[in-house]
Motif scaffolding. Structure first.
Motif, PDB file in Angstrom:
ATOM      1  N   LEU A  60       0.818  -1.207   0.000  1.00 38.05           N
ATOM      2  CA  LEU A  60       0.000   0.000   0.000  1.00 38.05           C
ATOM      3  C   LEU A  60       0.857   1.265   0.000  1.00 38.05           C
ATOM      4  N   VAL A  61       1.968   1.248   0.729  1.00 35.83           N
ATOM      5  CA  VAL A  61       2.899   2.388   0.709  1.00 35.83           C
ATOM      6  C   VAL A  61       3.549   2.496  -0.666  1.00 35.83           C
ATOM      7  N   GLY A  62       3.993   1.366  -1.212  1.00 35.49           N
ATOM      8  CA  GLY A  62       4.644   1.354  -2.523  1.00 35.49           C
ATOM      9  C   GLY A  62       3.751   1.850  -3.641  1.00 35.49           C
ATOM     10  N   SER A  63       2.459   1.634  -3.508  1.00 35.70           N
ATOM     11  CA  SER A  63       1.518   2.075  -4.541  1.00 35.70           C
ATOM     12  C   SER A  63       1.014   3.498  -4.304  1.00 35.70           C
ATOM     13  N   GLY A  64       1.442   4.113  -3.194  1.00 34.25           N
ATOM     14  CA  GLY A  64       1.056   5.499  -2.915  1.00 34.25           C
ATOM     15  C   GLY A  64      -0.305   5.656  -2.267  1.00 34.25           C
ATOM     16  N   ILE A  65      -0.875   4.569  -1.749  1.00 35.48           N
ATOM     17  CA  ILE A  65      -2.182   4.631  -1.096  1.00 35.48           C
ATOM     18  C   ILE A  65      -2.037   5.011   0.378  1.00 35.48           C
ATOM     19  N   LEU A  66      -0.974   4.534   1.007  1.00 35.47           N
ATOM     20  CA  LEU A  66      -0.625   4.927   2.371  1.00 35.47           C
ATOM     21  C   LEU A  66       0.745   5.577   2.356  1.00 35.47           C
TER      22      LEU A  66
END
Length: 134
Positions: A60-66
């Motif tokens: 989720l961090v890697g995809s920019g969501i978190l």
């Protein structure tokens, strides 16, 4: 075992499912919208294995969501906060919530519900045409 990529389908739904691709990820997002932001809070809320949570948070961090935001310096500890991209998933989560309320409502009459803070009424997702409102 890794899952086959859906990128070849060139579809907005497939592209989203590439990131939001399992129940744990959806439940992590639900908890983030409910105000949970720290690793141990997610573990306690979901009863999720730490390695599984680490994997999903990294995705989720890697995809920019978190995004990871430090809240403690020694040792460094991070909160996981929704980004603008993550906040845009609110309607999707509310749609799942409303669907579940309609078709899979928990037996416990005191189960968690969503309320609109401004008017105090129970909230549900409502789909309509963005042009004409129908």
């Amino acid at each position: 075992m890794s899952r086959k990529s859906l990128a070849h389908l060139e579809c907005a739904v497939a592209n989203t499912v590439e990131v939001i691709n399992d129940a744990w990820t959806v439940l992590i997002l639900r908890d983030a919208f409910l105000g949970i932001s720290r690793f141990d809070q997610f573990v306690a809320s979901l009863d999720i294995a730490r390695n599984t949570l680490t994997d999903r948070l990294e995705r989720l961090v890697g995809s920019g969501i978190l995004e990871m935001v430090p809240y403690q310096e020694a040792p460094v500890r991070y909160e996981y906060r929704l980004t603008g991209k993550g906040k845009d998933l609110f309607d999707t989560l509310m749609t799942l919530w409303s669907y579940g309320e309609r078709w899979y409502e928990p037996a416990d009459p005191n189960h968690q519900r969503v309320y609109h803070l401004d008017c105090g009424n129970e909230a549900e997702a409502v789909a309509h045409c963005s042009h004409c409102g129908e």
